[in-house]
Design a protein around this motif. Structure first.
Motif, PDB file in Angstrom:
ATOM      1  N   THR A 119       0.617  -1.224  -0.078  1.00  0.00           N
ATOM      2  CA  THR A 119       0.104   0.000   0.050  1.00  0.00           C
ATOM      3  C   THR A 119       0.813   1.398  -0.006  1.00  0.00           C
ATOM      4  O   THR A 119       0.436   2.292  -0.607  1.00  0.00           O
ATOM      5  N   LYS A 120       1.909   1.275   0.747  1.00  0.00           N
ATOM      6  CA  LYS A 120       2.609   2.609   0.770  1.00  0.00           C
ATOM      7  C   LYS A 120       3.236   2.699  -0.419  1.00  0.00           C
ATOM      8  O   LYS A 120       3.302   3.995  -0.773  1.00  0.00           O
ATOM      9  N   ASP A 121       3.902   1.869  -1.159  1.00  0.00           N
ATOM     10  CA  ASP A 121       4.658   2.295  -2.278  1.00  0.00           C
ATOM     11  C   ASP A 121       3.625   2.511  -3.407  1.00  0.00           C
ATOM     12  O   ASP A 121       3.911   3.714  -4.111  1.00  0.00           O
ATOM     13  N   ILE A 122       2.364   2.235  -3.505  1.00  0.00           N
ATOM     14  CA  ILE A 122       1.282   2.569  -4.240  1.00  0.00           C
ATOM     15  C   ILE A 122       0.636   3.884  -3.939  1.00  0.00           C
ATOM     16  O   ILE A 122       0.629   5.015  -4.893  1.00  0.00           O
ATOM     17  N   LEU A 123       0.802   4.353  -2.865  1.00  0.00           N
ATOM     18  CA  LEU A 123       0.319   5.732  -2.397  1.00  0.00           C
ATOM     19  C   LEU A 123       1.233   6.742  -2.571  1.00  0.00           C
ATOM     20  O   LEU A 123       1.199   7.883  -3.084  1.00  0.00           O
ATOM     21  N   ASP A 124       2.667   6.268  -2.616  1.00  0.00           N
ATOM     22  CA  ASP A 124       3.727   7.139  -2.860  1.00  0.00           C
ATOM     23  C   ASP A 124       3.644   7.549  -4.380  1.00  0.00           C
ATOM     24  O   ASP A 124       4.210   8.576  -4.927  1.00  0.00           O
ATOM     25  N   GLU A 125       3.299   6.438  -5.075  1.00  0.00           N
ATOM     26  CA  GLU A 125       3.399   6.526  -6.586  1.00  0.00           C
ATOM     27  C   GLU A 125       2.087   7.506  -7.144  1.00  0.00           C
ATOM     28  O   GLU A 125       1.970   8.557  -8.029  1.00  0.00           O
ATOM     29  N   LEU A 126       0.942   7.303  -6.574  1.00  0.00           N
ATOM     30  CA  LEU A 126      -0.417   7.941  -6.800  1.00  0.00           C
ATOM     31  C   LEU A 126      -0.701   9.164  -6.136  1.00  0.00           C
ATOM     32  O   LEU A 126      -1.403  10.114  -6.752  1.00  0.00           O
ATOM     33  N   GLY A 127      -0.427   9.298  -5.057  1.00  0.00           N
ATOM     34  CA  GLY A 127      -0.696  10.487  -4.157  1.00  0.00           C
ATOM     35  C   GLY A 127       0.535  11.012  -3.244  1.00  0.00           C
ATOM     36  O   GLY A 127       1.572  10.651  -3.533  1.00  0.00           O
ATOM     37  N   GLN A 128       0.089  11.326  -2.095  1.00  0.00           N
ATOM     38  CA  GLN A 128       0.878  11.727  -0.838  1.00  0.00           C
ATOM     39  C   GLN A 128       0.556  11.222   0.176  1.00  0.00           C
ATOM     40  O   GLN A 128      -0.659  11.110   0.678  1.00  0.00           O
ATOM     41  N   ILE A 129       1.501  10.928   1.221  1.00  0.00           N
ATOM     42  CA  ILE A 129       1.073  10.197   2.561  1.00  0.00           C
ATOM     43  C   ILE A 129       1.391  11.506   3.597  1.00  0.00           C
ATOM     44  O   ILE A 129       2.439  12.180   3.559  1.00  0.00           O
ATOM     45  N   GLY A 130       0.455  11.549   4.497  1.00  0.00           N
ATOM     46  CA  GLY A 130       0.576  12.427   5.496  1.00  0.00           C
ATOM     47  C   GLY A 130       1.181  12.213   6.688  1.00  0.00           C
ATOM     48  O   GLY A 130       2.114  12.855   7.190  1.00  0.00           O
ATOM     49  N   PHE A 131       0.876  10.871   7.150  1.00  0.00           N
ATOM     50  CA  PHE A 131       1.626  10.405   8.140  1.00  0.00           C
ATOM     51  C   PHE A 131       1.437   8.923   8.286  1.00  0.00           C
ATOM     52  O   PHE A 131       0.308   8.409   7.688  1.00  0.00           O
ATOM     53  N   TRP A 132       2.412   8.084   8.976  1.00  0.00           N
ATOM     54  CA  TRP A 132       2.471   6.711   8.808  1.00  0.00           C
ATOM     55  C   TRP A 132       2.965   6.299  10.238  1.00  0.00           C
ATOM     56  O   TRP A 132       3.931   6.754  10.522  1.00  0.00           O
ATOM     57  N   LYS A 133       2.185   5.478  10.843  1.00  0.00           N
ATOM     58  CA  LYS A 133       2.680   4.855  12.113  1.00  0.00           C
ATOM     59  C   LYS A 133       2.373   6.050  13.500  1.00  0.00           C
ATOM     60  O   LYS A 133       2.979   7.088  13.515  1.00  0.00           O
ATOM     61  N   LEU A 134       1.615   5.640  14.187  1.00  0.00           N
ATOM     62  CA  LEU A 134       1.169   6.469  15.359  1.00  0.00           C
ATOM     63  C   LEU A 134       1.506   5.816  16.741  1.00  0.00           C
ATOM     64  O   LEU A 134       1.635   4.648  17.028  1.00  0.00           O
ATOM     65  N   ALA A 135       1.574   6.631  17.861  1.00  0.00           N
ATOM     66  CA  ALA A 135       2.067   6.141  19.165  1.00  0.00           C
ATOM     67  C   ALA A 135       0.508   6.019  19.896  1.00  0.00           C
ATOM     68  O   ALA A 135       0.137   6.458  20.718  1.00  0.00           O
ATOM     69  N   ILE A 136      -0.025   4.925  19.332  1.00  0.00           N
ATOM     70  CA  ILE A 136      -1.360   4.354  19.754  1.00  0.00           C
ATOM     71  C   ILE A 136      -1.221   3.029  19.818  1.00  0.00           C
ATOM     72  O   ILE A 136      -0.599   2.328  19.250  1.00  0.00           O
ATOM     73  N   LYS A 137      -2.008   2.252  20.916  1.00  0.00           N
ATOM     74  CA  LYS A 137      -2.153   0.994  21.033  1.00  0.00           C
ATOM     75  C   LYS A 137      -3.613   0.717  21.401  1.00  0.00           C
ATOM     76  O   LYS A 137      -4.099   1.255  22.260  1.00  0.00           O
ATOM     77  N   PRO A 138      -4.111  -0.381  20.259  1.00  0.00           N
ATOM     78  CA  PRO A 138      -3.614  -0.889  19.439  1.00  0.00           C
ATOM     79  C   PRO A 138      -3.800   0.089  18.239  1.00  0.00           C
ATOM     80  O   PRO A 138      -4.764   0.977  18.279  1.00  0.00           O
ATOM     81  N   GLY A 139      -3.249  -0.118  17.187  1.00  0.00           N
ATOM     82  CA  GLY A 139      -3.531   0.598  15.881  1.00  0.00           C
ATOM     83  C   GLY A 139      -2.336   1.278  15.315  1.00  0.00           C
ATOM     84  O   GLY A 139      -2.408   2.255  14.697  1.00  0.00           O
ATOM     85  N   LYS A 140      -0.938   0.936  15.746  1.00  0.00           N
ATOM     86  CA  LYS A 140       0.177   1.910  15.386  1.00  0.00           C
ATOM     87  C   LYS A 140       0.359   1.835  13.976  1.00  0.00           C
ATOM     88  O   LYS A 140       0.445   3.105  13.282  1.00  0.00           O
ATOM     89  N   PRO A 141       0.332   0.955  12.971  1.00  0.00           N
ATOM     90  CA  PRO A 141       0.344   1.226  11.712  1.00  0.00           C
ATOM     91  C   PRO A 141      -1.035   1.884  10.995  1.00  0.00           C
ATOM     92  O   PRO A 141      -1.470   1.294  10.107  1.00  0.00           O
ATOM     93  N   PHE A 142      -1.517   2.846  11.661  1.00  0.00           N
ATOM     94  CA  PHE A 142      -2.424   3.577  10.664  1.00  0.00           C
ATOM     95  C   PHE A 142      -1.948   4.805   9.876  1.00  0.00           C
ATOM     96  O   PHE A 142      -0.805   5.382  10.231  1.00  0.00           O
ATOM     97  N   ALA A 143      -2.216   4.915   8.377  1.00  0.00           N
ATOM     98  CA  ALA A 143      -1.860   5.978   7.603  1.00  0.00           C
ATOM     99  C   ALA A 143      -2.892   6.736   7.188  1.00  0.00           C
ATOM    100  O   ALA A 143      -4.130   6.356   6.926  1.00  0.00           O
ATOM    101  N   PHE A 144      -2.513   8.021   6.690  1.00  0.00           N
ATOM    102  CA  PHE A 144      -3.503   8.893   6.304  1.00  0.00           C
ATOM    103  C   PHE A 144      -2.763   9.662   5.028  1.00  0.00           C
ATOM    104  O   PHE A 144      -1.531   9.937   5.164  1.00  0.00           O
ATOM    105  N   GLY A 145      -3.330   9.832   4.205  1.00  0.00           N
ATOM    106  CA  GLY A 145      -2.637  10.649   3.067  1.00  0.00           C
ATOM    107  C   GLY A 145      -4.004  11.064   1.769  1.00  0.00           C
ATOM    108  O   GLY A 145      -5.145  10.897   2.193  1.00  0.00           O
ATOM    109  N   GLN A 146      -3.621  11.491   0.726  1.00  0.00           N
ATOM    110  CA  GLN A 146      -4.588  11.853  -0.321  1.00  0.00           C
ATOM    111  C   GLN A 146      -3.966  11.358  -1.606  1.00  0.00           C
ATOM    112  O   GLN A 146      -2.847  11.072  -2.073  1.00  0.00           O
ATOM    113  N   LEU A 147      -5.136  10.875  -2.180  1.00  0.00           N
ATOM    114  CA  LEU A 147      -5.239  10.537  -3.735  1.00  0.00           C
ATOM    115  C   LEU A 147      -5.430  11.491  -4.500  1.00  0.00           C
ATOM    116  O   LEU A 147      -5.633  12.717  -3.905  1.00  0.00           O
TER     117      LEU A 147
END
Length: 414
Positions: free
Chosen positions: A266-294
């Motif tokens: 997913t990350k590679d595809i997002l890098d190609e199609l859009g942009q990533i706002g952030f990736w990985k949070l200091a939250i438990k559970p749910g650390k690998p949460f991503a936000f971005g824009q297509l």
């Protein structure tokens, strides 16, 4: 826990602030029949075109009187009746009373209604079993506009319509209202290990449960859900689905594929199609949460573990979709202090949302206990919970008797 294990992780509060700052509300609106409007957000204030009630009416079954008549006699003959929808007509003679029912129009000249339980029917008429001093002016009379006055704003723009609002608007005689278009949210699960319901599991496979929870939450959040199914771990297929989802929806949500495994593309595809706002949070559970824009939509990448997916939907995606839908009256769950009645295991480094069961003791204080297994794949503990126990990022183990903060589940989880 080694402090380095949390280096580079974004605090939950920072992530939410960043996410909301990049989201703009949907601007399109349309007119909708009131009967179909539940769950939509108002695009305009609802102002009452009439008074409610539109006429003075009786608050109970009884008898309409003029207090001046009672000063002459506490027994009055009945001049007629006033029923709901069938008001008293004709001239109301002095020294008489009018039988009246709840909701019926008050006869002109009436200044009190006496409940029928305080009366006795006699050959001479109705005898009122009370003293004149007990009859107060305007007693048991609901005046014009007692509930809503003409021109009053009863619901503000940005309010999301609930079952309690629909009859209120109907009481104003309003049939069509202006609402904000519901955002479209496309979602899909990724992973070769996922199997649709109704098919037997093969070795190493699990059922795709996340999509069912995600769909329900999207709809509970007031959006239109577009289910794109299960997508295998194939870069070409994933890219094709991302492009399709981006054209159809305002938001694209994925479940799984946002970790660091060899098959997480997913990350590679997002890098190609859009942009990533952030990736990985200091939250438990749910650390690998991503936000971005297509190109045409926002993207939220949820973790694959069931509890992690639902938690990040609830904590992060819910306020985002509320803003997108123009739901300006949405409020985050309130934090309430509670006494822990069990131990909560935790290591410093991430804000921990543990599943809890709260109750209120005899002293009126909140207490909370753990649901048990807090693993991110243990969804049974989510099912029996009624709150999150939110343990601060740098807090460690909590012993019974300590105070913790809890957030009661809002309507989206019930």
């Amino acid at each position: 826990m080694d402090c380095c294990a949390t280096q580079g992780l974004i605090p939950v509060e920072t992530a939410l602030e960043t996410l909301l700052s990049q989201v703009s509300p949907v601007s399109n609106t349309h007119s909708l029949a009131l009967a179909d409007a539940i769950g939509f957000v108002l695009a305009e204030d609802i102002r009452s075109p009439i008074n409610v009630p539109p006429f003075a009416n009786s608050a109970m079954d009884g008898y309409a009187v003029r207090i001046a008549d009672l000063e002459q006699s506490l027994t009055l003959p009945v001049a007629g009746k006033s029923f709901a929808g069938i008001p008293f007509e004709g001239e109301w003679q002095p020294q008489t009373t009018v039988r009246i029912m709840t909701g019926a129009k008050i006869p002109e000249g009436c200044d009190a209604v006496i409940m029928q339980e305080l009366t006795t029917e006699t050959d001479a008429g109705i005898t009122f079993e009370l003293s004149l001093a007990d009859v107060k002016p305007q007693a048991n009379i609901r005046p014009i506009g007692d509930d809503v006055s003409q021109g009053q704003t009863v619901l503000a723009k940005g309010h999301r319509l609930t079952p309690r609002d629909i009859p209120l608007i109907a009481s104003l005689g309003i049939n069509d209202i202006s609402v904000v278009d519901k955002p479209k949210v496309a979602f899909f699960s990724t992973g070769d290990e996922l199997k649709p319901l109704g098919q037997p599991l093969e070795d190493g496979q699990i059922y795709d449960s996340n999509r069912y929870g995600i769909k329900v939450l999207i709809e509970r959040f007031g959006c239109e859900a577009v289910d794109l199914g299960i997508i295998p771990d194939c870069p070409e297929t994933l890219k094709e689905v991302f492009l399709k989802a981006d054209k159809e929806a305002d938001v694209v949500i994925t479940s799984g594929g946002v970790s660091v495994g060899e098959a997480d593309y997913t990350k590679d595809i997002l890098d190609e199609l859009g942009q990533i706002g952030f990736w990985k949070l200091a939250i438990k559970p749910g650390k690998p949460f991503a936000f971005g824009q297509l190109p045409n939509s926002y993207f939220c990448g949820l973790p694959g573990n069931p509890v992690s997916a639902m938690l990040t939907m609830y904590v992060l995606v819910q306020p985002m979709l509320a803003k997108l839908a123009g739901h300006t009256k949405w409020e985050a769950p309130k934090s309430i202090p509670a006494k822990a009645t069990s131990t909560f295991k935790k290591h410093p480094g991430r804000t921990d949302y543990q599943r809890g069961i709260y109750s209120i003791n005899e002293q009126g204080q909140f207490e909370v206990s753990t649901t048990g297994n807090q693993g991110s794949g243990a969804f049974s503990s989510m099912s029996i919970a009624n709150c999150f126990v939110v343990l601060e990022r740098e807090r460690g183990r909590v012993d019974a008797g300590e105070t913790v903060n809890i957030e009661l589940f809002n309507a989206s989880l019930y």
